[in-house]
Scaffold this motif. Structure first.
Motif, PDB file in Angstrom:
ATOM      1  N   MET A 208      41.540  47.385  45.923  1.00 60.16           N
ATOM      2  CA  MET A 208      40.931  47.727  44.647  1.00 60.16           C
ATOM      3  C   MET A 208      40.370  46.485  43.960  1.00 60.16           C
ATOM      4  O   MET A 208      39.283  46.519  43.370  1.00 60.16           O
ATOM      5  N   LEU A 209      41.102  45.363  44.044  1.00 51.30           N
ATOM      6  CA  LEU A 209      40.636  44.120  43.434  1.00 51.30           C
ATOM      7  C   LEU A 209      39.329  43.648  44.075  1.00 51.30           C
ATOM      8  O   LEU A 209      38.402  43.213  43.381  1.00 51.30           O
ATOM      9  N   GLU A 210      39.242  43.757  45.396  1.00 47.69           N
ATOM     10  CA  GLU A 210      38.017  43.353  46.102  1.00 47.69           C
ATOM     11  C   GLU A 210      36.852  44.273  45.744  1.00 47.69           C
ATOM     12  O   GLU A 210      35.696  43.842  45.720  1.00 47.69           O
ATOM     13  N   LEU A 211      37.161  45.539  45.465  1.00 52.13           N
ATOM     14  CA  LEU A 211      36.122  46.488  45.070  1.00 52.13           C
ATOM     15  C   LEU A 211      35.589  46.151  43.677  1.00 52.13           C
ATOM     16  O   LEU A 211      34.379  46.209  43.424  1.00 52.13           O
ATOM     17  N   ILE A 212      36.494  45.755  42.778  1.00 53.82           N
ATOM     18  CA  ILE A 212      36.109  45.444  41.405  1.00 53.82           C
ATOM     19  C   ILE A 212      35.444  44.075  41.307  1.00 53.82           C
ATOM     20  O   ILE A 212      34.405  43.910  40.663  1.00 53.82           O
ATOM     21  N   VAL A 213      36.072  43.081  41.945  1.00 52.69           N
ATOM     22  CA  VAL A 213      35.562  41.700  41.896  1.00 52.69           C
ATOM     23  C   VAL A 213      35.516  41.166  43.330  1.00 52.69           C
ATOM     24  O   VAL A 213      36.460  40.510  43.786  1.00 52.69           O
ATOM     25  N   PRO A 214      34.449  41.426  44.068  1.00 56.55           N
ATOM     26  CA  PRO A 214      34.385  41.016  45.480  1.00 56.55           C
ATOM     27  C   PRO A 214      34.625  39.527  45.712  1.00 56.55           C
ATOM     28  O   PRO A 214      35.220  39.135  46.718  1.00 56.55           O
ATOM     29  N   ASP A 215      34.191  38.690  44.759  1.00 65.46           N
ATOM     30  CA  ASP A 215      34.355  37.240  44.928  1.00 65.46           C
ATOM     31  C   ASP A 215      35.481  36.683  44.053  1.00 65.46           C
ATOM     32  O   ASP A 215      35.382  35.586  43.521  1.00 65.46           O
ATOM     33  N   PHE A 216      36.586  37.458  43.886  1.00 68.01           N
ATOM     34  CA  PHE A 216      37.675  37.053  42.991  1.00 68.01           C
ATOM     35  C   PHE A 216      38.277  35.703  43.379  1.00 68.01           C
ATOM     36  O   PHE A 216      38.884  35.025  42.545  1.00 68.01           O
ATOM     37  N   MET A 217      38.102  35.282  44.624  1.00 70.96           N
ATOM     38  CA  MET A 217      38.643  33.990  45.068  1.00 70.96           C
ATOM     39  C   MET A 217      38.003  32.815  44.338  1.00 70.96           C
ATOM     40  O   MET A 217      38.549  31.713  44.311  1.00 70.96           O
ATOM     41  N   GLU A 218      36.845  33.052  43.709  1.00 73.40           N
ATOM     42  CA  GLU A 218      36.109  31.975  43.045  1.00 73.40           C
ATOM     43  C   GLU A 218      36.340  31.946  41.539  1.00 73.40           C
ATOM     44  O   GLU A 218      35.757  31.130  40.834  1.00 73.40           O
ATOM     45  N   TRP A 219      37.207  32.834  41.027  1.00 68.92           N
ATOM     46  CA  TRP A 219      37.378  32.974  39.582  1.00 68.92           C
ATOM     47  C   TRP A 219      38.646  32.273  39.089  1.00 68.92           C
ATOM     48  O   TRP A 219      39.599  32.077  39.844  1.00 68.92           O
ATOM     49  N   GLU A 220      38.633  31.926  37.794  1.00 66.91           N
ATOM     50  CA  GLU A 220      39.847  31.463  37.111  1.00 66.91           C
ATOM     51  C   GLU A 220      40.559  32.719  36.630  1.00 66.91           C
ATOM     52  O   GLU A 220      39.960  33.560  35.940  1.00 66.91           O
ATOM     53  N   ILE A 221      41.834  32.871  36.994  1.00 62.24           N
ATOM     54  CA  ILE A 221      42.537  34.121  36.712  1.00 62.24           C
ATOM     55  C   ILE A 221      43.618  33.921  35.661  1.00 62.24           C
ATOM     56  O   ILE A 221      44.454  33.019  35.751  1.00 62.24           O
ATOM     57  N   PHE A 222      43.599  34.807  34.646  1.00 65.20           N
ATOM     58  CA  PHE A 222      44.626  34.842  33.612  1.00 65.20           C
ATOM     59  C   PHE A 222      45.319  36.193  33.698  1.00 65.20           C
ATOM     60  O   PHE A 222      44.660  37.234  33.719  1.00 65.20           O
ATOM     61  N   CYS A 223      46.642  36.164  33.760  1.00 64.96           N
ATOM     62  CA  CYS A 223      47.407  37.394  34.006  1.00 64.96           C
ATOM     63  C   CYS A 223      48.562  37.528  33.015  1.00 64.96           C
ATOM     64  O   CYS A 223      49.257  36.550  32.725  1.00 64.96           O
ATOM     65  N   HIS A 248      46.937  31.611  36.085  1.00 61.57           N
ATOM     66  CA  HIS A 248      47.734  31.317  34.896  1.00 61.57           C
ATOM     67  C   HIS A 248      48.346  32.618  34.402  1.00 61.57           C
ATOM     68  O   HIS A 248      47.680  33.653  34.370  1.00 61.57           O
ATOM     69  N   GLU A 249      49.609  32.556  34.012  1.00 57.56           N
ATOM     70  CA  GLU A 249      50.272  33.786  33.575  1.00 57.56           C
ATOM     71  C   GLU A 249      51.101  33.569  32.324  1.00 57.56           C
ATOM     72  O   GLU A 249      51.537  32.473  32.016  1.00 57.56           O
ATOM     73  N   GLU A 250      51.300  34.665  31.589  1.00 55.63           N
ATOM     74  CA  GLU A 250      52.171  34.689  30.422  1.00 55.63           C
ATOM     75  C   GLU A 250      53.161  35.808  30.645  1.00 55.63           C
ATOM     76  O   GLU A 250      52.781  36.964  30.769  1.00 55.63           O
ATOM     77  N   SER A 251      54.440  35.459  30.727  1.00 52.05           N
ATOM     78  CA  SER A 251      55.461  36.470  30.977  1.00 52.05           C
ATOM     79  C   SER A 251      55.648  37.330  29.745  1.00 52.05           C
ATOM     80  O   SER A 251      55.808  36.832  28.637  1.00 52.05           O
ATOM     81  N   PHE A 252      55.615  38.657  29.952  1.00 47.72           N
ATOM     82  CA  PHE A 252      55.838  39.560  28.828  1.00 47.72           C
ATOM     83  C   PHE A 252      57.253  40.129  28.880  1.00 47.72           C
ATOM     84  O   PHE A 252      57.496  41.294  28.685  1.00 47.72           O
ATOM     85  N   GLY A 253      58.218  39.252  29.186  1.00 50.59           N
ATOM     86  CA  GLY A 253      59.613  39.677  29.178  1.00 50.59           C
ATOM     87  C   GLY A 253      60.103  40.082  30.543  1.00 50.59           C
ATOM     88  O   GLY A 253      59.427  40.771  31.299  1.00 50.59           O
ATOM     89  N   ALA A 254      61.290  39.647  30.873  1.00 56.18           N
ATOM     90  CA  ALA A 254      61.888  40.002  32.157  1.00 56.18           C
ATOM     91  C   ALA A 254      62.413  41.427  32.121  1.00 56.18           C
ATOM     92  O   ALA A 254      62.712  41.975  31.072  1.00 56.18           O
ATOM     93  N   THR A 255      62.511  42.041  33.283  1.00 55.97           N
ATOM     94  CA  THR A 255      63.101  43.362  33.377  1.00 55.97           C
ATOM     95  C   THR A 255      64.606  43.223  33.235  1.00 55.97           C
ATOM     96  O   THR A 255      65.173  42.150  33.436  1.00 55.97           O
ATOM     97  N   PRO A 256      65.317  44.311  32.861  1.00 52.19           N
ATOM     98  CA  PRO A 256      66.772  44.223  32.726  1.00 52.19           C
ATOM     99  C   PRO A 256      67.462  43.666  33.965  1.00 52.19           C
ATOM    100  O   PRO A 256      68.411  42.911  33.857  1.00 52.19           O
ATOM    101  N   VAL A 257      66.989  44.025  35.160  1.00 55.22           N
ATOM    102  CA  VAL A 257      67.611  43.515  36.379  1.00 55.22           C
ATOM    103  C   VAL A 257      67.481  42.004  36.443  1.00 55.22           C
ATOM    104  O   VAL A 257      68.418  41.287  36.788  1.00 55.22           O
ATOM    105  N   ASP A 258      66.299  41.491  36.085  1.00 54.60           N
ATOM    106  CA  ASP A 258      66.082  40.045  36.091  1.00 54.60           C
ATOM    107  C   ASP A 258      67.053  39.344  35.151  1.00 54.60           C
ATOM    108  O   ASP A 258      67.592  38.299  35.463  1.00 54.60           O
TER     109      ASP A 258
END
Length: 367
Positions: A208-223, A248-258
């Motif tokens: 699905m990611l390749e369908l949306i952004v075929p060249d995603f390998m060339e992008w700066e990713i924020f998650c 780059h990522e920002e954690s939105f809280g760990a799950t209870p198991v974590d």
């Protein structure tokens, strides 16, 4: 709002620290997400980097509670800032905010802080991946790009449970309709009766990611999103051979198991370490206000030393980002590895962040 309030000569710029703010608007974004808008009691230009967060200082049922929330508004609207909060079943703070915080009420906010932002990692291609209410810091980035007519090709990919759970849907569609280099793609896990959906369904995967952004390998990713979502994204990228220095990522809280596993691991590690240490390997940490002291290994933090003697130093991030756990060091030296949660002025004045400060020798702390 008076002309005096908006006079730039009399206006201060927001800096990391404690500020009293007033709620000026409450917006119902979805059935379980509300946006709270704030201005300062005294005029302040709320300058921050899109993606950073603030820590709210609250009193709930007589208990002082600190909680961090990413800023969902853009610094291009400088006299106010907003946070968007999802009502979590059983969540003490989120439910209190939804049920009690209204227009005209005041509270204290600390910040802004955070390394997760769009300013420090400039790129001509920005891919924003979000899950659930993890959309908030990425929305701040998107609004900033839109308002400043940034010369950036941006792609916003958001995953939600159902169409009724999509936050900012109409605003994102408006952005997409106005500028050619901003694309929005929504993914819903499932469809509900009464909510027609013709977009992507299921979960974000490599195909699905390749369908949306075929060249995603060339992008700066924020998650940003729940822990399982971000783990899945990182697995997709690593399997594709993506250069993770551009992720780059920002954690939105760990799950209870974590959380449970982390507590168990820390407790077992502390017990093993204490059993192996000799008395000469320990240092003393004394807390003047409570007249308590404890001996700990140099590998532990001041915050954990306080917890050993039943003292609770408030903290929100645990990584030296938010500045919530700032205390005064009266004697001794520490090794402090923070992430921007304390100013140079505070350090010179003798303050430390308890969550990320480890003793070099015996300490005396004001708490």
């Amino acid at each position: 709002m008076s002309a005096t309030f908006l006079n730039p000569v009399n206006t201060q710029t927001w800096s990391n620290g404690r500020h009293v703010v007033q709620c000026t608007q409450v917006i119902q974004e979805t059935w379980d997400v509300r946006t709270f808008c704030f201005v300062a009691e005294q005029p302040i230009l709320f300058y921050f980097k899109p993606g950073q967060f603030v820590t709210l200082e609250l009193e709930i049922d007589g208990e002082s509670i600190m909680r961090s929330y990413t800023i969902s508004s853009s610094p291009s609207v400088p006299y106010s800032f907003s946070i968007s909060v999802k009502r979590v079943p059983g969540g003490k703070v989120s439910n209190w905010l939804h049920d009690n915080l209204g227009v005209g009420q005041t509270l204290a906010a600390h910040g802004p802080v955070g390394d997760f932002n769009a300013i420090d990692y400039p790129s001509e291609k920005i891919l924003m991946l979000s899950g659930g209410v993890g959309i908030t810091p990425l929305m701040s980035m998107a609004r900033w790009f839109f308002d400043t007519n940034a010369n950036v090709e941006a792609c916003f990919v958001h995953s939600a449970r159902t169409p009724k759970d999509i936050v900012y849907a109409r605003e994102l569609e408006h952005m997409c309709s106005r500028i050619a280099n901003f694309n929005v793609h929504m993914i819903c896990e499932r469809q509900e009766a009464g909510y027609p959906w013709t977009g992507y369904r299921g979960f974000l995967g490599r195909q699905m990611l390749e369908l949306i952004v075929p060249d995603f390998m060339e992008w700066e990713i924020f998650c940003c999103g729940p822990t399982p979502y971000m783990s899945a994204v990182k697995r997709i990228l690593r399997e594709a051979g993506f250069d993770m220095s551009h992720y780059h990522e920002e954690s939105f809280g760990a799950t209870p198991v974590d959380i449970v596993e982390e507590v168990i691991e820390h407790a077992e590690a502390a017990a093993d370490a204490d059993a192996m240490l000799e008395q000469s390997d320990l240092v003393s940490v004394s807390f003047t206000d409570s007249d308590k002291s404890v001996q700990i290994p140099r590998t532990e933090t001041v915050h954990s030393a306080a917890a050993r003697v039943g003292l609770h130093i408030p903290k929100a991030c645990g990584m030296g980002l938010c500045g919530t756990c700032k205390v005064a060091l009266k004697e001794g030296q520490v090794e402090m590895q923070h992430n921007g949660g304390i100013t140079e002025e505070d350090e010179e004045a003798g303050y430390i962040l308890a969550c990320c400060s480890k003793p070099i020798g015996n300490l005396v702390v004001e708490y």
